[in-house]
Design a protein around this motif. Structure first.
Motif, PDB file in Angstrom:
ATOM      1  N   LEU A 125       0.833  -1.203   0.000  1.00  0.00           N
ATOM      2  CA  LEU A 125       0.000   0.000   0.000  1.00  0.00           C
ATOM      3  C   LEU A 125       0.871   1.257   0.000  1.00  0.00           C
ATOM      4  O   LEU A 125       2.094   1.167  -0.022  1.00  0.00           O
ATOM      5  N   HIS A 126       0.212   2.412   0.067  1.00  0.00           N
ATOM      6  CA  HIS A 126       0.981   3.659   0.005  1.00  0.00           C
ATOM      7  C   HIS A 126       1.351   4.186   1.381  1.00  0.00           C
ATOM      8  O   HIS A 126       2.039   5.185   1.501  1.00  0.00           O
ATOM      9  N   ASP A 127       0.854   3.551   2.434  1.00  0.00           N
ATOM     10  CA  ASP A 127       1.166   3.956   3.801  1.00  0.00           C
ATOM     11  C   ASP A 127       1.725   2.753   4.551  1.00  0.00           C
ATOM     12  O   ASP A 127       1.378   1.621   4.246  1.00  0.00           O
ATOM     13  N   PRO A 128       2.538   3.023   5.575  1.00  0.00           N
ATOM     14  CA  PRO A 128       3.075   1.909   6.366  1.00  0.00           C
ATOM     15  C   PRO A 128       2.119   1.521   7.484  1.00  0.00           C
ATOM     16  O   PRO A 128       1.177   2.247   7.777  1.00  0.00           O
ATOM     17  N   GLY A 129       2.361   0.370   8.089  1.00  0.00           N
ATOM     18  CA  GLY A 129       1.613   0.010   9.303  1.00  0.00           C
ATOM     19  C   GLY A 129       0.649  -1.142   9.124  1.00  0.00           C
ATOM     20  O   GLY A 129       0.183  -1.712  10.092  1.00  0.00           O
ATOM     21  N   GLY A 130       0.314  -1.475   7.869  1.00  0.00           N
ATOM     22  CA  GLY A 130      -0.634  -2.572   7.658  1.00  0.00           C
ATOM     23  C   GLY A 130      -1.937  -2.295   8.379  1.00  0.00           C
ATOM     24  O   GLY A 130      -2.500  -1.203   8.278  1.00  0.00           O
ATOM     25  N   VAL A 131      -2.390  -3.270   9.154  1.00  0.00           N
ATOM     26  CA  VAL A 131      -3.684  -3.166   9.833  1.00  0.00           C
ATOM     27  C   VAL A 131      -3.723  -1.975  10.800  1.00  0.00           C
ATOM     28  O   VAL A 131      -4.783  -1.418  11.063  1.00  0.00           O
ATOM     29  N   LEU A 132      -2.568  -1.556  11.295  1.00  0.00           N
ATOM     30  CA  LEU A 132      -2.529  -0.414  12.222  1.00  0.00           C
ATOM     31  C   LEU A 132      -3.003   0.842  11.497  1.00  0.00           C
ATOM     32  O   LEU A 132      -3.546   1.756  12.121  1.00  0.00           O
ATOM     33  N   MET A 133      -2.785   0.853  10.165  1.00  0.00           N
ATOM     34  CA  MET A 133      -3.141   2.036   9.379  1.00  0.00           C
ATOM     35  C   MET A 133      -4.511   1.866   8.710  1.00  0.00           C
ATOM     36  O   MET A 133      -5.349   2.749   8.796  1.00  0.00           O
ATOM     37  N   TYR A 134      -4.725   0.721   8.060  1.00  0.00           N
ATOM     38  CA  TYR A 134      -5.991   0.589   7.315  1.00  0.00           C
ATOM     39  C   TYR A 134      -7.132   0.063   8.178  1.00  0.00           C
ATOM     40  O   TYR A 134      -8.292   0.304   7.885  1.00  0.00           O
ATOM     41  N   GLY A 135      -6.781  -0.659   9.248  1.00  0.00           N
ATOM     42  CA  GLY A 135      -7.821  -1.353   9.991  1.00  0.00           C
ATOM     43  C   GLY A 135      -8.289  -0.662  11.259  1.00  0.00           C
ATOM     44  O   GLY A 135      -9.484  -0.442  11.443  1.00  0.00           O
ATOM     45  N   ILE A 136      -7.357  -0.331  12.128  1.00  0.00           N
ATOM     46  CA  ILE A 136      -7.743   0.204  13.438  1.00  0.00           C
ATOM     47  C   ILE A 136      -8.072   1.689  13.304  1.00  0.00           C
ATOM     48  O   ILE A 136      -7.278   2.448  12.774  1.00  0.00           O
ATOM     49  N   PRO A 137      -9.261   2.097  13.767  1.00  0.00           N
ATOM     50  CA  PRO A 137      -9.692   3.480  13.537  1.00  0.00           C
ATOM     51  C   PRO A 137      -8.873   4.524  14.300  1.00  0.00           C
ATOM     52  O   PRO A 137      -8.280   4.239  15.334  1.00  0.00           O
ATOM     53  N   GLU A 138      -8.899   5.709  13.762  1.00  0.00           N
ATOM     54  CA  GLU A 138      -8.219   6.876  14.317  1.00  0.00           C
ATOM     55  C   GLU A 138      -8.547   7.070  15.802  1.00  0.00           C
ATOM     56  O   GLU A 138      -7.688   7.386  16.607  1.00  0.00           O
ATOM     57  N   PHE A 139      -9.830   6.849  16.185  1.00  0.00           N
ATOM     58  CA  PHE A 139     -10.211   7.143  17.566  1.00  0.00           C
ATOM     59  C   PHE A 139      -9.654   6.125  18.566  1.00  0.00           C
ATOM     60  O   PHE A 139      -9.729   6.301  19.761  1.00  0.00           O
ATOM     61  N   ARG A 140      -9.106   5.029  18.041  1.00  0.00           N
ATOM     62  CA  ARG A 140      -8.501   4.022  18.904  1.00  0.00           C
ATOM     63  C   ARG A 140      -6.979   4.046  18.770  1.00  0.00           C
ATOM     64  O   ARG A 140      -6.266   3.741  19.706  1.00  0.00           O
ATOM     65  N   LEU A 141      -6.503   4.385  17.581  1.00  0.00           N
ATOM     66  CA  LEU A 141      -5.066   4.432  17.333  1.00  0.00           C
ATOM     67  C   LEU A 141      -4.797   5.531  16.303  1.00  0.00           C
ATOM     68  O   LEU A 141      -4.854   5.282  15.104  1.00  0.00           O
ATOM     69  N   PRO A 142      -4.505   6.761  16.773  1.00  0.00           N
ATOM     70  CA  PRO A 142      -4.300   7.863  15.826  1.00  0.00           C
ATOM     71  C   PRO A 142      -3.179   7.552  14.824  1.00  0.00           C
ATOM     72  O   PRO A 142      -2.157   6.984  15.191  1.00  0.00           O
ATOM     73  N   LYS A 143      -3.419   7.893  13.565  1.00  0.00           N
ATOM     74  CA  LYS A 143      -2.470   7.549  12.505  1.00  0.00           C
ATOM     75  C   LYS A 143      -1.132   8.268  12.671  1.00  0.00           C
ATOM     76  O   LYS A 143      -0.097   7.771  12.238  1.00  0.00           O
ATOM     77  N   GLU A 144      -1.169   9.439  13.325  1.00  0.00           N
ATOM     78  CA  GLU A 144       0.082  10.156  13.584  1.00  0.00           C
ATOM     79  C   GLU A 144       0.995   9.329  14.488  1.00  0.00           C
ATOM     80  O   GLU A 144       2.217   9.378  14.379  1.00  0.00           O
ATOM     81  N   ILE A 145       0.373   8.580  15.391  1.00  0.00           N
ATOM     82  CA  ILE A 145       1.153   7.743  16.308  1.00  0.00           C
ATOM     83  C   ILE A 145       1.778   6.578  15.557  1.00  0.00           C
ATOM     84  O   ILE A 145       2.943   6.253  15.749  1.00  0.00           O
ATOM     85  N   VAL A 146       1.004   5.980  14.643  1.00  0.00           N
ATOM     86  CA  VAL A 146       1.563   4.897  13.835  1.00  0.00           C
ATOM     87  C   VAL A 146       2.746   5.438  13.032  1.00  0.00           C
ATOM     88  O   VAL A 146       3.819   4.829  12.979  1.00  0.00           O
ATOM     89  N   LYS A 147       2.552   6.625  12.438  1.00  0.00           N
ATOM     90  CA  LYS A 147       3.631   7.199  11.618  1.00  0.00           C
ATOM     91  C   LYS A 147       4.871   7.492  12.456  1.00  0.00           C
ATOM     92  O   LYS A 147       5.997   7.284  12.002  1.00  0.00           O
ATOM     93  N   ALA A 148       4.657   7.955  13.699  1.00  0.00           N
ATOM     94  CA  ALA A 148       5.796   8.236  14.574  1.00  0.00           C
ATOM     95  C   ALA A 148       6.544   6.943  14.911  1.00  0.00           C
ATOM     96  O   ALA A 148       7.777   6.915  14.934  1.00  0.00           O
ATOM     97  N   GLU A 149       5.798   5.872  15.139  1.00  0.00           N
ATOM     98  CA  GLU A 149       6.446   4.585  15.453  1.00  0.00           C
ATOM     99  C   GLU A 149       7.228   4.078  14.240  1.00  0.00           C
ATOM    100  O   GLU A 149       8.322   3.547  14.373  1.00  0.00           O
ATOM    101  N   VAL A 150       6.644   4.265  13.053  1.00  0.00           N
ATOM    102  CA  VAL A 150       7.324   3.823  11.833  1.00  0.00           C
ATOM    103  C   VAL A 150       8.589   4.663  11.613  1.00  0.00           C
ATOM    104  O   VAL A 150       9.642   4.149  11.232  1.00  0.00           O
ATOM    105  N   ASN A 151       8.463   5.935  11.921  1.00  0.00           N
ATOM    106  CA  ASN A 151       9.598   6.847  11.806  1.00  0.00           C
ATOM    107  C   ASN A 151      10.769   6.365  12.670  1.00  0.00           C
ATOM    108  O   ASN A 151      11.933   6.398  12.265  1.00  0.00           O
ATOM    109  N   TYR A 152      10.417   5.870  13.860  1.00  0.00           N
ATOM    110  CA  TYR A 152      11.445   5.335  14.767  1.00  0.00           C
ATOM    111  C   TYR A 152      12.131   4.117  14.133  1.00  0.00           C
ATOM    112  O   TYR A 152      13.354   4.007  14.139  1.00  0.00           O
ATOM    113  N   ILE A 153      11.337   3.235  13.538  1.00  0.00           N
ATOM    114  CA  ILE A 153      11.896   2.049  12.878  1.00  0.00           C
ATOM    115  C   ILE A 153      12.846   2.484  11.750  1.00  0.00           C
ATOM    116  O   ILE A 153      13.915   1.915  11.561  1.00  0.00           O
TER     117      ILE A 153
END
Lengths: 273, 462
Positions: free
Chosen positions: B171-199
């Protein structure tokens, strides 16, 4: 980022773009498609591959400006970039020697037909091509396809070029003349593919159609592109896009393709396209 | 001083406010609350909580540091074992894992380990994220397929071991299910991006728009890399297989959530991808994904959002916290109810679903009581949208395209405990190997596979 290397106006609402995408070009085969996204806010849209050049690392797409994304795509120029361009997706056409094949393209469906025509000819088939459009201005790739065809027919709804009428008229005539046909492929509007399948069904002529339903990911994940084929649910993105034309539920496909018509209009209006 | 028997409550958005937005529901602990909560920990010598953690975090150690106010030290301890603490601190089923083993359960509620983990991750993200020591380059190259929780964990751990890691994402974004599956109100996408940034800061390179199996094959990757890890998840939606499922208005949970989360259809027409749900939405299934669908529907403006489930509340697979949040927000649970047919109008637009009432019979092979239909109990519910959230199967794209790879009976890639497949050098983990499970189990699999890959690379001749 994927650079637009070439842009051509094919007809009033149809444009061609050659995109730099070496990984896709390396693997692309006739019958497959790509998914692109213009920018960060864009949607993912599938477009069938119209041509590819492995050496130069380019993929050609031809698209009709029907919705917000394709209209926006049409405003881009050589030197502009697309944010995402992924593929090749779907199963390639089964290129082999069938004998006599009738290749039918309608409107913008003529574009993805072209590489299949070329490769079936190179494989030694006797190729009969029938291209149709509403009028002469909406035809495309006539010379290119004629070059790889043993017989070549044009039809237009208004008679502005070739036979006045539909591609299915010519096909019916060929069948009536007892032409031995081993395979028919039709790519175009859903209604055209439905009619073609209806013409060949009584004669049990193998008929392939290439479907282009609404997709999101294109990798078999969402099922938005599902179609009913012989009573079974198939995903056009991974199982298709080509299916046995005699088994496709075209009416359901037409309904599903209209799922977001209102939203599409709203998006177009807002974007002023 | 006696230990407080209950967790410090999590401050969160009120239900009537939050169903009007996509912002995260819980706000997280402040420093004072975190310290107080950490002081509840008994620092058990045998640390049963660690036993319950799939990624083996030294839980009592980091909690001790929080209690003493040494947040930086606590973060350091946490991150020696997990690369994605902000994610785990939000979506882990702690109650079945670390917290499920906590000694405090004998007198009351466990230590809020999940909330403390989240506190630390958020504390660090607001400051500067520190990059840990990375082993010196080994000269070995590893390809990781898929950037979901399994892939990211495996990639991060391998990078820390000094291997050169390239991730391939379809896909065009990282995170797999963290990005496409789990909603923003449970897991904000900025947080996923920050974690990916760390990786990425660990040295991992991520390539997008590459569908392995199509754009490039695993066999081709094996020519160029010393090992391959496959973490392509359980992306294939399951269907109810009832008449009318292809009507306009029936979505798989995957399509619905991908449109809303990854493509941001909730912000249409500012974003180009649409979604439409009408007034009444029925979600089929009762797992976490089903709760996500039902709660997302309310936020998109549904007047009624039903969960239809064929068993009873006791058998619902979703986490208690998710069920609790859904109920608070007004999701209507219709239990012991199974759909039999969808009805549409002449335009093919979904209008209603016919259901059967069920009762519970004898336990089935899963140990849950089997739902049995009650003859003649058929009834119809008018609905505008149906969301099918009854599970996903492993994505078949890679299993179908790797010659000789051993595939299990659910289409999963067969592996041993540490992710080894039957082909030397090819490893797999997460949902693609186990079938749909949780984020943390996928991370645990990624972690074990990273160790196995490291061992494999070291055993190979230079």
């Amino acid at each position: 980022m994927y650079e637009i290397l070439k842009k051509e106006v094919m007809s009033e609402t149809v444009k061609l773009m050659k995109i730099k995408a070496p990984l896709v070009a390396k693997k692309a085969k006739a019958g497959q498609f790509i998914i692109l996204r213009i920018d960060e806010k864009g949607e993912r849209i599938p477009l069938t591959i119209a041509d590819y050049d492995r050496k130069k690392g380019t993929v050609t797409v031809i698209f009709m400006e029907v919705g917000k994304t394709t209209k926006q795509l049409g405003t881009l120029n050589v030197g502009d970039f697309l944010l995402n361009f992924v593929g090749p997706l779907g199963q390639p056409s089964d290129i082999k020697k069938y004998g006599t094949v009738v290749m039918i393209g309608g409107g913008v469906g003529i574009a993805p037909l072209y590489p299949v025509v070329r490769e079936l000819k190179q494989e030694g088939n006797y190729v009969i091509s029938i291209l149709g459009a509403r009028n002469e201005k909406l035809l495309m790739l006539e010379k290119e396809i004629e070059e790889f065809s043993d017989e070549f027919y044009i039809t237009t709804d208004d008679g502005s070029k070739g036979h006045k009428g539909f591609v299915s008229d010519v096909l019916q005539k060929l069948i009536d003349e007892k032409k031995k046909i081993d395979m028919v492929m039709a790519i175009g509007p859903v209604i055209m593919m439905k009619v073609v399948a209806n013409v060949t069904r009584p004669h049990k002529i193998k008929t392939l159609v290439s479907l282009n339903p609404i997709m999101v990911d294109g990798t078999g994940m969402c099922g938005g592109c599902r179609v009913s084929v012989g009573g079974e649910t198939k995903f056009a993105c991974v199982d298709g896009p080509e299916f046995d034309g005699h088994l496709v539920d075209y009416d359901n496909l037409m309904l599903r393709n209209r799922r977001f018509i209102c939203e599409e209009e709203e998006a177009c209006k807002l974007a002023g396209v | 001083m006696a230990v407080k028997k209950t967790k410090h409550p999590m401050p969160e958005q009120k239900p009537k406010d939050r169903i009007k937005n996509f912002n995260e529901v819980p706000y997280g602990y402040d420093e004072k609350t975190a310290i107080e909560e950490a002081k509840r920990c008994l620092q058990c010598k045998n640390s049963p909580c660690v036993e319950g953690c799939p990624v083996e975090i030294d839980i009592p150690d980091f909690i001790k540091q929080i209690a003493e106010g040494n947040f930086d030290k606590a973060v350091e301890i946490l991150k020696t074992k997990t690369n994605l603490p902000a994610v785990c601190g939000r979506v882990c089923p702690y109650e079945n894992q670390c917290e499920g083993e906590c000694t405090l359960l004998k007198i009351g509620e466990p230590v809020a380990i999940g909330r403390l983990e989240r506190f630390l991750a958020d504390y660090e993200r607001k400051r500067e994220v520190k990059i840990p020591k990375i082993a010196k380059p080994t000269g070995k190259k590893v390809a990781v397929v898929g950037s979901g929780p399994a892939g990211l964990t495996c990639a991060g751990d391998l990078a820390k071991m000094g291997h050169a890691v390239t991730v391939f994402e379809a896909l065009h974004d990282p995170g797999g299910v963290l990005m496409y599956g789990i909603p923003e109100f449970r897991l904000p996408k900025e947080i996923v991006k920050a974690e990916v940034n760390y990786i990425e800061k660990l040295g991992v390179e991520i390539n997008y728009d590459v569908v392995v199996g199509k754009t490039i094959t695993v066999d081709e990757l094996m020519d160029e890399y010393d090992a391959v890890f496959i973490g392509t998840g359980a992306g294939l939606p399951r269907w109810l297989r009832i008449p009318g499922e292809n009507l306009d208005g029936v979505y798989s949970a995957n399509e619905f959530l991908t449109r809303v989360n990854m493509m941001r259809a909730y912000d249409f027409p500012n974003f180009d991808t649409p979604v439409k749900i009408g007034k009444v939405v029925a979600t089929f299934g009762a797992g976490n994904v089903a709760m996500d669908c039902a709660r997302t529907s309310l936020r998109l403006g549904a007047e009624k959002s039903y969960i239809l489930y064929r068993r009873s509340e006791k058998e619902m697979p979703a986490r208690n916290e998710e069920i609790h949040h859904a109920k608070e927000e007004g999701v209507i649970f219709k239990l012991l109810t199974a759909p039999v047919k969808f009805f549409g109008d002449e335009k093919g637009l979904l209008k209603a679903v016919e259901c059967l009432k069920m009762k519970l019979g004898e336990p089935d092979e899963s140990g849950r009581r089997r739902p049995v239909p009650i003859e003649g109990s058929n009834f119809k519910i008018k609905i505008d949208t149906a969301l099918v959230a009854i599970g996903q199967s492993p994505n078949p794209l890679i299993p179908r395209t790797v010659k000789g790879l051993k595939i299990g009976k659910w289409g999963n890639i067969e592996t041993d405990e540490d992710g080894r497949t039957n082909i030397p050098g090819i490893f797999a983990g997460g949902d693609i190997a186990t079938g749909a499970a949780t984020v943390i189990l996928a991370m645990g699999a990624g972690k074990r596979a990273a160790r196995a890959i490291d061992k494999y690379l070291k055993s190979k001749k230079k």
